[in-house]
Structure formats: C-alpha cells, structure tokens
Motif scaffolding. Structure first.
Motif, mmCIF file in Angstrom:
data_model
loop_
_atom_site.group_PDB
_atom_site.id
_atom_site.type_symbol
_atom_site.label_atom_id
_atom_site.label_comp_id
_atom_site.label_asym_id
_atom_site.label_seq_id
_atom_site.Cartn_x
_atom_site.Cartn_y
_atom_site.Cartn_z
ATOM 1 N N VAL A 1 -43.478 -79.302 65.263
ATOM 2 C CA VAL A 1 -44.361 -79.828 66.552
ATOM 3 C C VAL A 1 -45.332 -78.539 67.226
ATOM 4 O O VAL A 1 -45.949 -78.981 67.523
ATOM 5 C CB VAL A 1 -43.326 -80.852 67.077
ATOM 6 N N LEU A 2 -44.395 -77.654 67.525
ATOM 7 C CA LEU A 2 -44.887 -76.410 67.896
ATOM 8 C C LEU A 2 -45.996 -75.507 67.260
ATOM 9 O O LEU A 2 -46.434 -75.387 67.891
ATOM 10 C CB LEU A 2 -43.873 -75.434 68.673
ATOM 11 N N PRO B 1 -52.017 -89.821 66.323
ATOM 12 C CA PRO B 1 -51.035 -90.061 67.567
ATOM 13 C C PRO B 1 -49.685 -88.435 67.373
ATOM 14 O O PRO B 1 -49.509 -88.585 66.547
ATOM 15 C CB PRO B 1 -50.836 -90.830 67.735
ATOM 16 N N PRO B 2 -49.075 -88.008 68.017
ATOM 17 C CA PRO B 2 -47.822 -86.769 68.016
ATOM 18 C C PRO B 2 -47.186 -87.982 67.154
ATOM 19 O O PRO B 2 -46.378 -87.250 66.574
ATOM 20 C CB PRO B 2 -47.978 -86.188 69.158
ATOM 21 N N CYS B 3 -46.858 -88.732 68.004
ATOM 22 C CA CYS B 3 -45.459 -90.015 67.534
ATOM 23 C C CYS B 3 -45.658 -90.503 66.273
ATOM 24 O O CYS B 3 -44.655 -90.516 65.080
ATOM 25 C CB CYS B 3 -44.883 -91.043 68.652
ATOM 26 N N LEU B 4 -46.747 -90.556 65.576
ATOM 27 C CA LEU B 4 -46.476 -90.483 64.476
ATOM 28 C C LEU B 4 -47.211 -89.622 63.259
ATOM 29 O O LEU B 4 -46.389 -89.535 62.206
ATOM 30 C CB LEU B 4 -48.568 -91.813 64.102
ATOM 31 N N ALA B 5 -48.001 -88.649 63.772
ATOM 32 C CA ALA B 5 -48.106 -87.236 63.217
ATOM 33 C C ALA B 5 -46.246 -86.155 62.575
ATOM 34 O O ALA B 5 -46.034 -86.025 61.931
ATOM 35 C CB ALA B 5 -48.354 -86.439 63.982
ATOM 36 N N GLN C 1 -43.259 -88.640 62.153
ATOM 37 C CA GLN C 1 -43.418 -89.023 61.160
ATOM 38 C C GLN C 1 -43.982 -88.676 60.180
ATOM 39 O O GLN C 1 -43.077 -88.414 58.610
ATOM 40 C CB GLN C 1 -42.941 -90.364 61.313
ATOM 41 N N VAL C 2 -44.885 -88.261 60.102
ATOM 42 C CA VAL C 2 -45.444 -88.296 58.365
ATOM 43 C C VAL C 2 -45.185 -86.623 58.267
ATOM 44 O O VAL C 2 -44.989 -87.013 56.528
ATOM 45 C CB VAL C 2 -46.710 -89.058 58.985
ATOM 46 N N THR C 3 -44.913 -86.104 58.889
ATOM 47 C CA THR C 3 -45.127 -84.495 58.756
ATOM 48 C C THR C 3 -43.531 -84.036 58.553
ATOM 49 O O THR C 3 -43.273 -82.557 58.182
ATOM 50 C CB THR C 3 -45.485 -84.202 59.797
ATOM 51 N N ARG C 4 -42.704 -85.309 58.763
ATOM 52 C CA ARG C 4 -40.741 -85.026 59.048
ATOM 53 C C ARG C 4 -40.652 -83.888 57.107
ATOM 54 O O ARG C 4 -40.981 -84.804 56.626
ATOM 55 C CB ARG C 4 -40.213 -85.632 58.705
ATOM 56 N N PRO C 5 -40.384 -83.167 57.448
ATOM 57 C CA PRO C 5 -40.298 -82.574 56.566
ATOM 58 C C PRO C 5 -38.516 -83.099 54.932
ATOM 59 O O PRO C 5 -37.753 -84.003 56.184
ATOM 60 C CB PRO C 5 -38.879 -81.159 56.782
ATOM 61 N N VAL C 6 -38.743 -82.755 53.927
ATOM 62 C CA VAL C 6 -38.495 -83.788 52.979
ATOM 63 C C VAL C 6 -37.062 -82.446 52.456
ATOM 64 O O VAL C 6 -37.733 -81.669 51.453
ATOM 65 C CB VAL C 6 -38.753 -84.866 51.974
ATOM 66 N N ARG C 7 -35.600 -82.573 52.911
ATOM 67 C CA ARG C 7 -34.664 -81.610 51.877
ATOM 68 C C ARG C 7 -34.886 -81.412 50.300
ATOM 69 O O ARG C 7 -34.922 -80.729 49.909
ATOM 70 C CB ARG C 7 -33.574 -81.311 52.517
ATOM 71 N N ASN C 8 -34.848 -82.694 50.022
ATOM 72 C CA ASN C 8 -34.674 -83.010 48.191
ATOM 73 C C ASN C 8 -35.692 -83.279 47.634
ATOM 74 O O ASN C 8 -37.090 -84.009 47.690
ATOM 75 C CB ASN C 8 -34.104 -85.569 48.517
ATOM 76 N N GLN C 9 -35.653 -81.998 47.076
ATOM 77 C CA GLN C 9 -36.424 -81.626 46.081
ATOM 78 C C GLN C 9 -37.287 -82.610 44.936
ATOM 79 O O GLN C 9 -38.345 -82.351 44.787
ATOM 80 C CB GLN C 9 -36.497 -80.219 45.237
ATOM 81 N N GLU C 10 -36.311 -83.823 44.837
ATOM 82 C CA GLU C 10 -36.165 -84.768 44.178
ATOM 83 C C GLU C 10 -37.648 -85.552 44.470
ATOM 84 O O GLU C 10 -38.728 -85.645 43.801
ATOM 85 C CB GLU C 10 -35.390 -85.706 43.339
ATOM 86 N N ALA C 11 -37.491 -85.658 46.249
ATOM 87 C CA ALA C 11 -38.588 -86.585 46.714
ATOM 88 C C ALA C 11 -39.608 -86.025 46.683
ATOM 89 O O ALA C 11 -40.851 -86.278 47.087
ATOM 90 C CB ALA C 11 -38.148 -86.908 47.549
ATOM 91 N N ARG C 12 -39.477 -84.944 46.042
ATOM 92 C CA ARG C 12 -41.106 -84.035 47.083
ATOM 93 C C ARG C 12 -42.309 -84.255 45.874
ATOM 94 O O ARG C 12 -42.272 -84.103 44.066
ATOM 95 C CB ARG C 12 -40.792 -82.633 46.695
ATOM 96 N N SER C 13 -43.628 -84.174 46.212
ATOM 97 C CA SER C 13 -44.479 -84.203 45.176
ATOM 98 C C SER C 13 -44.729 -82.685 44.431
ATOM 99 O O SER C 13 -45.822 -82.739 43.766
ATOM 100 C CB SER C 13 -45.999 -85.381 45.865
ATOM 101 N N GLY C 14 -44.474 -82.300 45.255
ATOM 102 C CA GLY C 14 -45.277 -80.458 45.383
ATOM 103 C C GLY C 14 -45.903 -79.441 46.290
ATOM 104 O O GLY C 14 -46.496 -78.875 45.551
ATOM 105 N N GLN C 15 -46.241 -81.027 46.696
ATOM 106 C CA GLN C 15 -47.678 -80.490 47.672
ATOM 107 C C GLN C 15 -46.891 -80.614 49.131
ATOM 108 O O GLN C 15 -45.721 -80.908 49.421
ATOM 109 C CB GLN C 15 -48.463 -82.171 48.086
ATOM 110 N N PRO C 16 -47.377 -79.472 50.386
ATOM 111 C CA PRO C 16 -46.870 -79.077 51.788
ATOM 112 C C PRO C 16 -46.953 -81.011 51.994
ATOM 113 O O PRO C 16 -47.517 -81.572 51.978
ATOM 114 C CB PRO C 16 -47.747 -78.450 51.983
ATOM 115 N N GLN C 17 -46.183 -80.348 52.576
ATOM 116 C CA GLN C 17 -45.979 -81.565 53.967
ATOM 117 C C GLN C 17 -46.529 -81.655 54.974
ATOM 118 O O GLN C 17 -46.213 -80.843 56.181
ATOM 119 C CB GLN C 17 -44.495 -81.843 53.859
ATOM 120 N N LEU C 18 -47.770 -82.407 54.958
ATOM 121 C CA LEU C 18 -48.698 -81.737 56.027
ATOM 122 C C LEU C 18 -48.352 -83.705 56.302
ATOM 123 O O LEU C 18 -47.628 -84.641 57.297
ATOM 124 C CB LEU C 18 -50.273 -81.808 55.879
ATOM 125 N N ALA C 19 -49.754 -83.894 56.400
ATOM 126 C CA ALA C 19 -50.149 -85.594 56.518
ATOM 127 C C ALA C 19 -50.210 -86.817 55.784
ATOM 128 O O ALA C 19 -50.174 -85.929 54.923
ATOM 129 C CB ALA C 19 -50.836 -85.686 57.649
#
Length: 159
Positions: A84-85, A135-139, A141-159
C-alpha cells in the motif's frame, strides 16, 4: 439409544462446540493483535501469553484455523502494508521497510521479493501504472500477496 444416553451425547457435543468457539475467539484475538500491531516487534511467545496458551499450541491452532503460521501471517500483513505504501509513492523503500516493522532493508527486500515476486522498487514502478484507475480498497484486495506457492501463477502479484 436411551433418552438418557441421547441427552449425555447432546451435552457432550454442546461442550465440545463451546470449547471450539472459545478457541476460535482466542485465535481471532491473536490475529487481530497481529493486524493491529504488525509494525511492532511481535513473537509467538508474546502472542501466546496474551491468550494464556503455549507458543506451540498457538502456532498449531493458528495454522489449522488460518492456513499459515502466526509468523507467516505477520510477514504477509507487513508486506501488504508495504505494498500500500509503495503504491502511494510518498515514502522511500527504506522508510517503508522500517515503518512496517522490519529492522533490515535486506530482510525486507528478500521477504517482499519472495512473497510478491519482484523487488519493492520494481513493484513501486509497475504498481503506479498497473493500478491506475482502481480504487484503493479494491487495489488492496487484488494485490494481496499469496504465500501458497502452488496458487501462484509465477507472475508478480500486481493487479
């Protein structure tokens, strides 16, 4: 089954459910404290003292309830706040590092990169254009980091 046996079963079941609800309430208290005090030095022992449990019990029960250890949850919370910062753009990466509770820029950058997939400075540069118009409130949620490596698509968690 006799009426007496059925009553005993209902009472026992009710007691187990009451204990489960009490445990969940205490775990929420631990999670809420992490959410509130994420920038402070926190360890499992102090969190456990707050609910009168052992550190091991807090760690096991927290992971069972929330899918990650209290320490992982704390690190995720710190990185969320840093994201956020960084999107806001008015503080340096070093200032953000200390603001969210890290004592070392190297540790912060390493953890950020592990969780988000890119360095904090790269995230800042990309986030400005990727989150434009969201909007910041949606951003958040959309950019929340995902710790579960299997759930990651390999792409950076931006938007």
């Amino acid at each position: 089954m006799s009426a007496g046996h059925a009553t005993i079963c209902r009472v026992a079941s009710s007691a187990i459910e009451d204990e489960h609800l009490r445990e969940l309430s205490l775990l929420r208290r631990v999670r809420d404290r992490i959410d509130r005090e994420y920038a402070q030095p926190l360890d499992v022992e102090s969190l456990a003292r707050g609910v009168h449990w052992s550190a091991g019990h807090v760690s096991r029960r927290f992971k069972a309830a929330y899918g990650e250890s209290p320490y992982s949850y704390l690190m995720t919370r710190r990185i969320e706040r840093a994201m956020v910062l960084l999107r806001r753009g008015d503080l340096s990466v070093t200032d953000i590092c200390f603001t969210v509770g890290y004592g070392s820029l190297g540790t912060f950058s390493t953890r950020f990169t592990e969780l988000v997939g890119i360095a904090p400075s790269v995230y800042r540069a990309r986030a400005a254009e990727d989150a434009a118009g969201i909007p910041p409130c949606l951003a958040k949620q959309v950019t929340r980091p995902v710790r579960n490596q299997e759930a990651r698509s390999g792409q950076p968690q931006l938007a």
